[in-house]
Design a protein around this motif. Structure first.
Motif, short mmCIF file in Angstrom:
data_model
loop_
_atom_site.label_atom_id
_atom_site.label_comp_id
_atom_site.label_asym_id
_atom_site.label_seq_id
_atom_site.Cartn_x
_atom_site.Cartn_y
_atom_site.Cartn_z
N VAL A 165 0.83 -1.32 0.20
CA VAL A 165 -0.34 -0.15 -0.10
C VAL A 165 1.47 1.16 -0.05
O VAL A 165 1.78 1.47 1.25
CB VAL A 165 -0.88 -0.19 1.70
CG1 VAL A 165 -1.58 1.27 0.87
CG2 VAL A 165 -1.71 -1.08 0.90
N SER A 169 0.98 -4.59 4.15
CA SER A 169 -0.84 -4.45 5.15
C SER A 169 -1.09 -5.04 5.89
O SER A 169 -1.88 -5.23 6.33
CB SER A 169 -1.86 -3.90 3.31
OG SER A 169 -1.74 -5.09 2.52
N GLU A 170 -0.21 -6.38 5.82
CA GLU A 170 -0.79 -7.64 6.51
C GLU A 170 0.25 -8.61 7.45
O GLU A 170 1.29 -9.10 6.61
CB GLU A 170 -1.35 -8.51 5.32
CG GLU A 170 -0.96 -9.23 4.31
CD GLU A 170 -1.66 -9.69 3.39
OE1 GLU A 170 -1.31 -11.23 3.03
OE2 GLU A 170 -2.86 -9.85 2.95
N ASN A 228 4.44 -7.33 9.78
CA ASN A 228 4.67 -6.84 9.12
C ASN A 228 5.26 -6.10 7.99
O ASN A 228 6.04 -5.50 7.93
CB ASN A 228 3.04 -6.67 8.17
CG ASN A 228 2.71 -4.99 9.21
OD1 ASN A 228 3.33 -5.27 10.63
ND2 ASN A 228 1.53 -4.34 9.25
#
Length: 812
Positions: free
Chosen positions: A579, A596-597, A619
């Motif tokens: 992102v 993002s994860e 992350n």
């Protein structure tokens, strides 16, 4: 001359007399008496320094009166009288005796606890006990060798005390054993006659059975620690010696008995007697016996056993071996990773905290970026493990275990390259500045020919991957000359640093959920000249991603080995994880990029009895790891001509002048194995992840060497085979000679039943120019009764001058 017929008790050689005399001072008649060489005499009585000889026959005649004139030797041989009395003056021997001593000493028998034959010529007189005690031919002898015992319990020998003391001292245990064995040899029971040989065979079998029993007991066990530094090998060596010696005795005795059987029934060369005798004593004679019998006689089996018995000791030594084996001594440990969460380093920049790259990962990865990667460190006879390993004994194993790892894959994408010449943006020359997209928009246009990467349906314009300029171009960083060539290009499929996807993020690996880097590498095979010739380059898409590997590790003598049993990846479909958010501040404009994860991989296998199947990392850790790859991806490898060394342009995400580097070794060059290079990088990064501090450990086993007993049963085939053959040979010999006189290897029997004197003289006369042994190869004899019969004719010996007054020699 005429001879008187012999009676039943008359000796077979009456012409050979025994001279008898007395040693006292009285005038006693001297007499001559014939004696058979096979019939023993009655007991000897020594009284008042006089010796009484054993009678040769059962009939005797009264001596002549002392005043009778002596009988001449010629008359003695003519009349064949058993006794000839010769008057003799006191202390004065007859003239014929005084002038010429006998050529052979008279044999004297002393019948006492020992049977002795003194070689002397005393003067004797007849004992009265001899007259009163006639011989007993039917009495069973205890002397052996077929010698009849003529002694009578009613007339015991009278021996002086001095001789009795000598007999007592000389009557030792060995003599008693020997006499006992002779009595057994005369028994009608076959078992008793061969009792010693049977006992020796049983001793050999018992020794071998003891060896086998100990080997069965200690097989596959630790080497025994016996007192007195006695080893199992020495114990077996002693028993093998006993077994071999006990085994050869019955074979030798059986060969000795077959020696006598060989000459019964048919005439054989006298030379065979020596061959058989030597065969019973050693391997050379056994070898000659095999040649003589052509391996067709029973004695050949004994000769074979004798020859093969030479290999008994080497075969026994090869039966037992002492290999070193590893036994469990303790525990070992090896590291693995379930989750990778190293300490994050933050840097304050313009009032904000910025994450730094993972230095542990970047340090290792950088060696693969610009060189051949990390190299194993030699240690002992192997290499030092690149992960923490605890092995206290030098030999450790671990059960299969799982660990968080880095995996690699590569696929060929040469079909996506197209050769063409285009006038488009030049973004690959060495002198271009780096920076953001605003700066890249100022890159110059130029005409170039080469291979372009073009994916149908992609919004991005074609990008040259390998080619050259057809004209010179200028830029803010400097001019690019005509002919500058692009040799290698590494292109990430996400822009740097914005992490925007190119070509939909991936070409062949869209199923890989958590990649660290997904890139395309295109390189020429033949350098600058190959680019100018428009040679087709090599193109690969490669990816590094997080995964779970199942390992099986071993450590042996400073050599660590590792095997990957299984690989599990997270192939869950999801959105693009990167992102990007623009960040505008009064001082600068930037882009905020993050992952993002969190990464979670649920491995399906359960290892070490644990349910810890969730592997992964957060992350921010992945961002720190991926940021280090921005140093190389994207990068370009260019040159201007053949005489100029190529340079690597890297760190293109940084504004300003280009970062250029000359490489001693370019691992991304087309002639190198790029797939293998990436696998090595993935393994090295996995070792970094597993070496993180405070990580879990896998407990294994540690082994220590100990000496065990190993038995090779095949080497017992010869000893056991010889044991069985010797038993067969002994039984066959016992059966064959059951009705024969058992003499075996007796030397006394050979002396007792030697050739007659006349035949010995003939052989000696014939062997003046040759040895008697050579003559023995021609002479044929056979054993007839208790004597030898010569079947080969001989010429008469040379006449010898008779000596008138010489007493006849003694005969035994």
């Amino acid at each position: 001359m005429a001879r008187t017929p012999q009676s039943q008790q008359w000796p077979p050689y009456p012409h050979i007399p025994i001279y008898t005399g007395t040693s006292n001072n009285s005038g006693t008649a001297r007499s001559y008496r014939s004696i058979s060489p096979i019939v023993p005499s009655p007991e000897i009585l020594v009284e008042n320094q006089s010796i009484q000889y054993m009678a040769a026959t059962s009939t005797q005649r009264t001596n002549m009166p002392p005043n009778h004139s002596p009988v001449s030797p010629a008359t003695q041989f003519t009349n064949l009288s058993p006794i000839w009395s010769i008057p003799e003056p006191l202390l004065v021997p007859p003239p014929e005796v005084a002038q010429q001593p006998p050529s052979r000493p008279t044999l004297h028998f002393f019948h006492s606890s020992q049977h002795r034959v003194p070689l002397e010529t005393p003067i004797i007189r007849k004992s009265e006990n001899a007259e009163k005690s006639p011989p007993h031919p039917g009495r069973k002898s205890r002397l052996g060798l077929g010698i009849q015992d003529m002694s009578s319990p009613q007339s015991p020998a009278s021996i002086p005390s001095s001789d009795a003391a000598v007999d007592k001292r000389s009557s030792n245990i060995a003599q008693r054993i020997e006499e006992g064995l002779w009595r057994y040899s005369l028994s009608g029971n076959v078992i008793k006659r061969w009792l010693l040989e049977i006992l020796c065979w049983l001793l050999s079998a018992l020794s071998m059975a003891t060896i086998i029993g100990f080997l069965i007991y200690y097989r596959n066990k630790k080497i025994p620690n016996w007192p007195g530094s006695l080893t199992l090998n020495a114990f077996i060596a002693v028993l093998s010696k006993v077994s071999g010696a006990a085994l050869i005795l019955p074979v030798s005795e059986a060969l000795g008995q077959l020696k006598w059987s060989w000459f019964q029934g048919h005439s054989k060369t006298m030379w065979d007697f020596e061959i058989f005798d030597n065969a019973s004593r050693g391997p050379w004679g056994s070898f000659l016996l095999l040649i003589r019998t052509k391996v067709k006689a029973l004695a050949a089996l004994g000769a074979i056993i004798t020859l093969f018995s030479l290999a008994l000791d080497p075969f026994f030594q090869q039966v037992v071996d002492f290999p070193d084996r590893w036994t469990l001594q303790g525990h070992s440990s090896i590291s693995r990773a379930i989750r990778y969460n190293p300490k994050t380093e933050l840097v304050n920049r313009a009032g904000g905290l910025v994450n730094q790259v993972d230095q542990n990962i970047f340090y290792v990865a950088r060696q693969f970026f610009y060189g051949n990667g990390t190299q194993p460190v030699p240690f002992g006879n192997g290499t030092r493990p690149e992960i923490p390993v605890s092995c206290p004994t030098g030999n450790c194993t671990w059960p299969p275990y799982q660990s968080l790892s880095v995996c690699s894959k590569c696929a060929d994408v040469s079909n996506l390259l197209t050769f063409t010449c285009l006038n488009t943006t030049v973004d690959w020359t060495a002198n271009l500045n780096g920076g953001d997209y605003k700066e890249k928009k100022t890159y110059p246009n130029g005409t170039m020919c080469g291979y372009f990467f073009n994916i149908p349906g992609s919004p991005n314009p074609p990008m040259m991957m390998s080619g050259y300029l057809t004209e010179a171009v200028k830029s803010a960083g400097g001019a690019a000359p005509k002919g500058e060539a692009l040799l290698t290009r590494l292109l990430p499929l996400a822009t740097n640093p914005e992490k925007l996807p190119l070509f939909n993020g991936s070409i062949h690996f869209n199923n890989v959920r958590n990649p660290i880097i997904d890139f395309i590498v295109v390189s020429t095979l033949n350098g600058y000249e190959g680019v100018l010739r428009n040679d087709t380059p090599v193109a690969h898409e490669c990816v590094l991603s997080w995964c779970v590997k199942t390992f099986k590790s071993t450590y042996y003598q400073a050599k660590y080995e590792e095997e990957v049993l299984e690989i599990f990846e997270n192939n869950t479909v999801g959105d693009f994880p990167w992102v990007s958010t623009p960040v505008i501040t009064p001082t600068f404009n930037a882009t905020d990029v993050w992952y993002s994860e969190n990464i979670t991989i649920k491995a399906p296998l359960t290892v070490n009895g644990s349910d810890m199947t969730d592997f992964g990392l957060i992350n921010t850790t992945l961002w720190n790891v991926a940021q280090g790859f921005d140093d190389l991806f994207p990068s370009l490898y260019t040159t201007t001509n053949t005489s100029t060394s190529p340079v690597l342009r890297y760190r293109t995400n940084l504004s300003g002048a280009s970062y250029l580097m000359s490489l001693d070794f370019n691992p991304w060059y087309g002639s190198n194995n790029i797939t293998r290079h990436l696998e090595r990088m993935a393994t090295a990064l996995t070792n970094v992840v597993r070496s993180a501090p405070n990580g879990p450990e896998v407990i294994g086993d540690a082994f220590f060497t100990e000496t065990y007993v190993s038995v090779r049963w095949a080497w017992l085939s010869l000893p056991l085979g010889l044991l069985l053959l010797s038993l067969v040979f002994l039984i066959a010999t016992m059966k064959k000679t059951a009705k024969e006189v058992v003499w075996k290897t007796s030397a006394i029997a050979t002396l007792m039943y030697g050739l007659p004197d006349d035949m010995q003289k003939k052989i000696t006369a014939e062997a003046q120019n040759r040895t008697p042994r050579a003559k023995a190869k021609e002479l044929k004899v056979k054993l007839h009764g208790n004597g030898w019969r010569v079947s080969s004719p001989f010429p008469s010996p040379r006449a010898t001058k008779s000596r008138q007054y010489q007493p006849p020699p003694g005969w035994f």
